[in-house]
Design an enzyme around this catalytic site. Structure first.
Site: not given
Ligand SMILES: Cc1cc2nc3c(=O)[nH]c(=O)nc-3n(C[C@H](O)[C@H](O)[C@H](O)COP(=O)(O)O)c2cc1C
Length: 396
Positions: A154, A215, A217-218, A253, A103, A284, A150
């Protein structure tokens, strides 16, 4: 003036007054409800209104700016109930509900976010060098599923900018701890160095550090979860952590898409020596697409979050709790939007929980709702603290 003309003039004045009073009253009510953090008003008006007028990334940006400029509901008047407090990896948490990474990627909104009522917030992922991330559009709301996909990839202002922004922050501000989540640059040829640089840069500032290797996406990132690669990476990162003047808890993570074999391997690595890894963040986003998804954006590439990842994440929490014999604290994340769901993750082995997607659909008041409901559930079941409930549903 004739009687008719007088009556007409009076009616016109009355209409004018109404035209001023009604919107005025509505704006006062809206302003008051936003300031007070009214749960229903946010869920039914503020968030749907935002979604109607702004695409997902713009709405996200507005949310970060609101936090940066402190345009958030007022701080809760009473301190968190002691039943919600706990000590996890040596840190004292006033409540177990945290903001998940992604976020506030660049640590811009820390001031406002600490006021929302989180026990801790995690910024990042931060990469060593600045990078733009993937081309837009790269975030999609799946409204009917209360989910998000998403593929930001990064986007980060990089270590230096984030460090400079946060360097004067006093730790443990407002009873809210700060985690810093570390990522790697897309073009990096030495991922281990990306993470060790992060440890060097942020050890002083963070209450805990996260090695994010999950993640989707990398390219190649999630391969670092494999046994040999993970052991190599963590050996180096932890060596660096242990050389620092201030040794901060280091967490890893992981993804919700792991096979049983992957989980066993990760458990073996993280428990290989005492005080090695201090915690796991599970999980994640997922690359899977459950058949229950309704919104047409389900075909978009990227990581899926929110309710569709909830059970995958909770199962991974329970599996890892069992495989590590409850010896490694777990932060449970994925689809948490109520006290009931937070409680389920805690009973499955999580010591703390985090959320992100619930904020998209319910706004900041979701945090106080979860805390209130969680407190009720703990009392109902006779627990005197969170830690008593951790892993209650898992047979070790
Ligand atoms: C838009 C978006 C961007 C995210 N970016 C990252 C990130 O940069 N690094 C990371 O470790 N997790 C990232 N996450 C994953 C969240 O930290 C979390 O692990 C995941 O969304 C599950 O939780 P939620 O269902 O409450 O969203 C992202 C999630 C969303 C929705």
């Amino acid at each position: 003036m004739s009687d008719v003309a007088i009556k007409l003039a009076k009616s016109a004045k009355r209409l004018k007054d109404i035209a001023i009073i009604v919107p005025g009253a509505f704006l006062t009510f809206a302003g008051y409800s936003i300031y007070e953090g009214n749960e229903k008003f946010y869920r039914e008006y503020v968030m749907p209104f935002t979604h109607k007028f702004f695409d997902a990334e713009t709405a996200h940006r507005l949310g970060v700016l609101a936090a940066k400029y402190n345009i958030v509901p007022r701080k809760q008047k009473t301190p968190d109930s002691p039943i919600l407090s706990s000590v996890v990896f040596g840190r004292e948490f006033s409540n177990p509900v945290g903001l998940a990474a992604g976020f506030d990627k660049d640590g811009e909104g820390v001031r406002g976010l600490t006021k929302i009522g989180f026990g801790f917030i995690e910024i990042g992922s931060v990469t060593p060098e600045p990078q733009p991330g993937n081309p837009k559009p790269r975030v999609f709301r799946l409204k009917e599923d209360k989910a998000v996909i998403n593929r930001y990839g990064f986007n980060s202002e990089g270590h230096e900018a984030v460090y400079n922004r946060l360097k004067d922050r006093v730790t443990e501000q407002d009873n809210c701890l700060l985690g810093i989540n570390l990522g790697k640059n897309k073009s990096s040829t030495d991922p281990i160095s990306d993470y060790t640089q992060g440890v060097e840069k942020f050890s002083r500032l963070a209450d805990y550090l996260v090695v994010n290797i999950s993640s989707p996406n990398t390219p190649g990132l999630r391969d670092l979860q494999g046994k040999q690669k993970l052991q190599n990476l963590l050996d180096k990162v932890i060596e660096r952590r242990d050389e620092m003047e201030v040794r901060k808890p280091l967490l890893v993570k992981i993804a919700p898409d792991l096979t049983d074999r992957d989980k066993e391997d990760i458990a073996a690595v993280v428990t290989s020596r005492k005080g090695y890894v201090n915690g796991l963040i599970i999980s994640n986003t997922t690359v899977r697409r459950p058949p229950s998804l309704k919104n047409p954006s389900k075909t978009e590439e990227g990581g899926l979050s929110g309710p569709p990842v909830r059970d995958m994440s909770t199962k991974t929490i329970a599996d890892m709790y069992r495989l590590t014999n409850g010896s490694i604290p777990i932060i449970g994340v994925g689809g948490v939007s109520s006290g009931q769901e937070a409680y389920k993750k805690i009973r499955s082995g999580a010591s703390l929980v985090q959320l992100y997607t619930a904020l998209v659909y319910e706004g900041p008041p979701v945090v106080k709702k979860i805390k209130r409901e969680l407190e009720e559930l703990l009392r109902r079941d006779g627990f005197k603290s969170i830690s008593e409930a951790v892993g209650a549903d898992v047979k070790l």
